[in-house]
Structures are given as structure tokens and as C-alpha cells.
Design an enzyme around this catalytic site. Structure first.
Site, PDB file in Angstrom:
ATOM      1  N   ALA A   1       0.622  -0.903   0.212  1.00 57.33           N
ATOM      2  CA  ALA A   1      -0.035  -0.098  -0.340  1.00 57.33           C
ATOM      3  C   ALA A   1       1.070   1.333   0.300  1.00 57.33           C
ATOM      4  O   ALA A   1       0.336   2.227  -0.436  1.00 57.33           O
ATOM      5  CB  ALA A   1      -1.129  -0.210   1.308  1.00 57.33           C
ATOM      6  N   LYS A   2       2.096   1.175   0.677  1.00 54.54           N
ATOM      7  CA  LYS A   2       2.359   2.401   0.260  1.00 54.54           C
ATOM      8  C   LYS A   2       2.321   3.198   1.405  1.00 54.54           C
ATOM      9  O   LYS A   2       2.601   4.629   0.322  1.00 54.54           O
ATOM     10  CB  LYS A   2       3.385   2.655  -0.391  1.00 54.54           C
ATOM     11  CG  LYS A   2       4.054   1.088  -1.706  1.00 54.54           C
ATOM     12  CD  LYS A   2       5.083   1.543  -2.846  1.00 54.54           C
ATOM     13  CE  LYS A   2       5.821   0.645  -3.569  1.00 54.54           C
ATOM     14  NZ  LYS A   2       4.999  -0.667  -3.686  1.00 54.54           N
ATOM     15  N   ARG A   3       1.473   3.361   1.941  1.00 58.75           N
ATOM     16  CA  ARG A   3       1.131   4.359   2.351  1.00 58.75           C
ATOM     17  C   ARG A   3       2.494   5.123   4.172  1.00 58.75           C
ATOM     18  O   ARG A   3       3.494   4.462   4.438  1.00 58.75           O
ATOM     19  CB  ARG A   3       0.017   3.526   3.479  1.00 58.75           C
ATOM     20  CG  ARG A   3      -1.208   3.243   3.125  1.00 58.75           C
ATOM     21  CD  ARG A   3      -1.938   4.112   2.072  1.00 58.75           C
ATOM     22  NE  ARG A   3      -2.958   3.432   1.300  1.00 58.75           N
ATOM     23  CZ  ARG A   3      -3.769   3.151   0.544  1.00 58.75           C
ATOM     24  NH1 ARG A   3      -2.286   2.640  -0.351  1.00 58.75           N
ATOM     25  NH2 ARG A   3      -4.506   2.159   0.250  1.00 58.75           N
TER      26      ARG A   3
END
Lengths: 272, 272
Positions: free
Chosen positions: B95-97
């Protein structure tokens, strides 16, 4: 929406306020929880009560994803309602996305085309090819994280590379990318004193400034150092407006809080 | 899942393969499009055909969000199917949040608690308080972007701060954070030669290595420089496996492709 149209709306409304729609089911008035779509009901009431005093809305996507499918439905309904009722208002998907090129392209399509937001916030860590797909849409913006409002900003963003802070390098290098005129930047209000240096690199780009209010940033400082000749500022307030009251007249009170900020902004704009 | 359990699974299956479930409706066999949930049907077939040869699955969330509510439903069904049928397999929400603390906390809850993933990928740009909320879950991991596989990695990640590349600083500083033993790191296979230096800072942490296959990274180089005494590697392949064929036996062919990689990995593990 073009930069020019945004500036025109700001001057007309005498406001550069962005209202953050960070809807937390644990914080909204409890009587709304019995409604079919509490998040949308809350947003609709807030939008109807504040739209005269602001020029932009910014749902933070984390708060919608936290409610799974219901959250996505509420997000879709909110952006559709905004487009239908108040089409002149600017919209920001605060998603802080960023991935390799073909994946960033999926995120860009989701937020800028399918959902129809005017802009989306993007993280710069993965560099040029992770950001450029967000810049391919005419009259839309990517809002790049530069200097954020949180304590962790000092971990990496303010560290120096060849004598230049990382956040300045992000701003300077990103200005060389394709369609760089479609870039805005996130600059936290808690670091308003940095704005003078930032304005030397980007005298005209719009800055999205969170952190006024709950996080302690001051509007007058942001304006003193950040206003450009085309205004160039969107100042965000979320919790101080939308959670100003838990009573049944929460929207009215949110409207009053937004109006107070709008009046302060009108004062600042008079000095332009 | 703990690091130890993950290592045990790897040694048992003789594989450290992670299959990326980056489902694009324009790339899956067209006959699936008439099914009620084409994304889930595709994932189910891929998982059933590849689970013997891999230890992890990694849906990239961008591909699900691109399909709005239907995408979220397919994501939920996929992770539920995985938990029910193959509970021993590790799951990664790619998700690379990353956001300010209270917002990162929402993302962490969404992916690690509500959806029940074992881990989520996180961007480091906003620093400590944006990452720590992802580290509050026992036997779960945050997988921090360090050195990514794309060209844009050279824009900022490899730039030097006081003589040390940013990605190394990210690794080193993050190791001082609360629950740092729950950190893994993304290191692109296209930059395998950097692994020697990285292993000096983190001799044992698991590395998630994308970029083998389509992006050109070589498995033998990754192993040569990256294997730790506890294996410490998850090597991801997405498109080369899941889109190996567009015919009706696509899953079987995906299984065969996964098995080829698994056999190469078994060879590498023999040398541990």
C-alpha cells in the site's frame, strides 16, 4: 481546475480555506450513527454549512479506507455531492500515494479520473517516475509532500544533501519534471518560518498548508511568509472545524468556525 | 506471523518466493470478465496453482482501488480466501502508506487488523511518528521503503546526507524506533549490489525484494549479497508469473513459472 480559476475563486470568496473531511465514526455526533450512511450524512451537513467560507475540501483517504467498502461508498457519494452542488469548489484526495510508474498510474486514474478529484497528495520518496503519472491530467494537480507538519519531518526532510535540505531538493528537482506547473506542495503550518526560503525556489506554486489549529500553526505567520502575488496558499483546517461540537447543531458551529477563519483570511488578502 | 515462523515456512517449502497479485482487468484472460468477480476468480486460480511454491502473496492495493468498491470487495475476498485455505502463508498489503501519526494509525488498523494482513508496505518520508503506528501489532510487520527498484530511486534515495545515502539513513534511523524488530525493508532487485552494505546495517531483518523478472533484477545476485543466516529474503515476482499466459490454463502456467523460481531458490538455500 486551473491555478488561475482557483485564485479567482479565492479572491471572490476572500478565503483560501480548505476544510479537511477526516471523518471518524468515533468523533461524529452519535445520533448520526443510526443513519444509513453516517459518514456521508456528516459530510453533507458540514459541506452545506461551510461551503461559503472555503474554496476546497480535502477528505483524507485513510479515514474512508478504515471503513472498508462503506467508507469507499461514502467517499464516492461525498465527491459526487460536491461536484453536483458546488462545482466551483476545489477537491483534494489526501492519499499520499506513490509507487513505481505503472502503479502510480493506477492511483492517478482512480483519484483524478474515476473519482474526479482536482488533485491528489503524493509522496516523493520514489522519485520522478513515481510522481509524473499524476501530472498527466490537464487542469489537475499533484500535491507533493515537501515539508510536513509532524515531528517526524525532522528525521529526513530537513536533513541536508550537499548543503541543501531534502525538502528543498524535492521541490527544486520536481520543478524540472514534465508538467511541473501542475505541482503544488504540502508545507506544514508548524514550520511557517521555512516559507521564505521555499518562496525563493517556487515563487508562485500553490502550497497546501496543514497544521493550522490543532497542530499549533499560526495563520498570520503562514501568510506573512507564504502569500504569493496569486495568493498561492490553501490553508487546511480539519478537526478544529468539523469536530467543534458534538451536538445536533454541529454543522452550524462548524460553519461559524469556518467563517472566523475566512474573516482572518479576508484581512490577510486585503494586504496583498 | 513471527520472523521465526516465516523462516521455518521458507525452509520447509524451500522457497522465499512472494507472488504479487497485481490484478489488471486489461491483462487477465478475457473469459474471466464474464464472471461475477473476475478479480477474485483470477486470484483464487493463481493462489490455488502457486501456493505450494511460494511463502507469501502481495496484492498491490493500487490495482484494487482502481476498481473502486468492486476492487475492495475482491481484495477482502482474496485475503479471506487466503486465510481460510492457506493460513500458513504470509500476506503483504503493498500500500506504500504513510501519514501523520493519528492518520497512519487508521491505515495500520485497516490493513493489519480489519483486513488481517501480516504486513503493510510504508513510505518513510514523513519519519518516525508516521511509521511507528504500523509497528504496534504483535507478530505483524511494517515493510519500509528503503531502496526501490525504479529509476526514480536515484532522485533522492541514493543522495548522500553527511556522507551516507538517504536509504541507508532511513534503515539506520528506523532501527532506533519502537518495535524496530517488526520492520522489514523494500530493497529493489535491480540494485542487488547495494545489499552488501545494507546487510552491514541490518544483518538479520527480512528484505522484500521486488524487481526480479520484468524489471530485470537477478535472483542469484540478490541471494549472493542478501541472504542472511535466517534467510531474511522475500523475493517478489508479479507479472512474470501471473500474466505468463492469457489462455484458459493461465493458472497452471503461472504455477509452472512459480515452480521454476522455487527450484532456483531451493538451490540457493542449499548453499546456506
Amino acid at each position: 481546475m486551473s491555478n488561475q480559476e482557483l485564485t479567482e475563486q479565492i479572491l471572490k470568496k476572500k478565503s483560501f480555506l480548505c476544510v479537511g473531511l477526516d471523518v471518524d465514526l468515533e468523533k461524529i455526533p452519535t445520533y448520526l450513527l443510526s443513519e444509513e450512511d453516517p459518514i456521508f450524512s456528516f459530510n453533507k451537513a458540514i459541506i452545506d454549512a461551510t461551503h461559503k467560507f472555503c474554496v476546497a475540501y480535502k477528505p483524507n483517504i485513510a479515514f474512508y479506507e478504515a471503513n472498508g467498502i462503506d467508507g469507499w461508498k461514502a467517499l464516492e457519494k461525498t465527491i459526487n455531492y460536491l461536484h453536483q452542488e458546488y462545482p466551483e469548489i476545489y477537491s483534494i484526495a489526501d492519499a499520499k500515494r506513490g509507487d513505481i510508474g505503472n502503479t502510480s498510474r493506477m492511483y492517478a486514474k482512480t483519484f483524478l479520473k474515476d473519482l474526479g478529484f482536482d488533485s491528489v497528495t503524493v509522496a516523493p520518496y520514489m522519485g520522478k517516475d513515481s510522481v509524473e503519472p499524476f501530472l498527466e491530467f490537464e487542469n489537475k494537480h499533484a500535491i507533493l509532500l515537501a515539508l510536513t507538519s509532524n515531528e517526524g519531518a525532522f528525521d529526513f526532510q530537513t536533513q541536508k544533501i550537499d548543503g541543501e535540505e531534502l525538502y528543498k531538493k524535492v521541490i527544486r528537482v520536481s520543478q524540472t519534471w514534465e508538467n511541473a506547473d501542475r505541482l503544488m506542495y504540502v508545507i506544514g503550518a508548524t514550520k511557517a518560518e521555512f516559507l521564505t526560503e521555499i518562496r525563493k525556489i517556487i515563487p508562485e506554486n500553490f502550497l497546501l498548508v496543514p497544521g493550522v489549529g490543532t497542530q499549533g500553526g499560526k495563520l498570520e505567520d503562514v501568510c506573512k511568509y507564504g502569500l504569493s502575488k496569486n495568493v498561492g496558499l490553501l490553508v487546511n483546517s480539519s478537526r478544529k472545524i468539523i469536530y467543534a461540537s458534538e451536538s445536533s447543531n454541529f454543522a452550524e458551529i462548524a460553519g461559524a468556525k469556518a467563517e472566523i477563519l475566512q474573516r482572518q483570511m479576508a484581512e490577510e488578502l486585503r494586504q496583498l
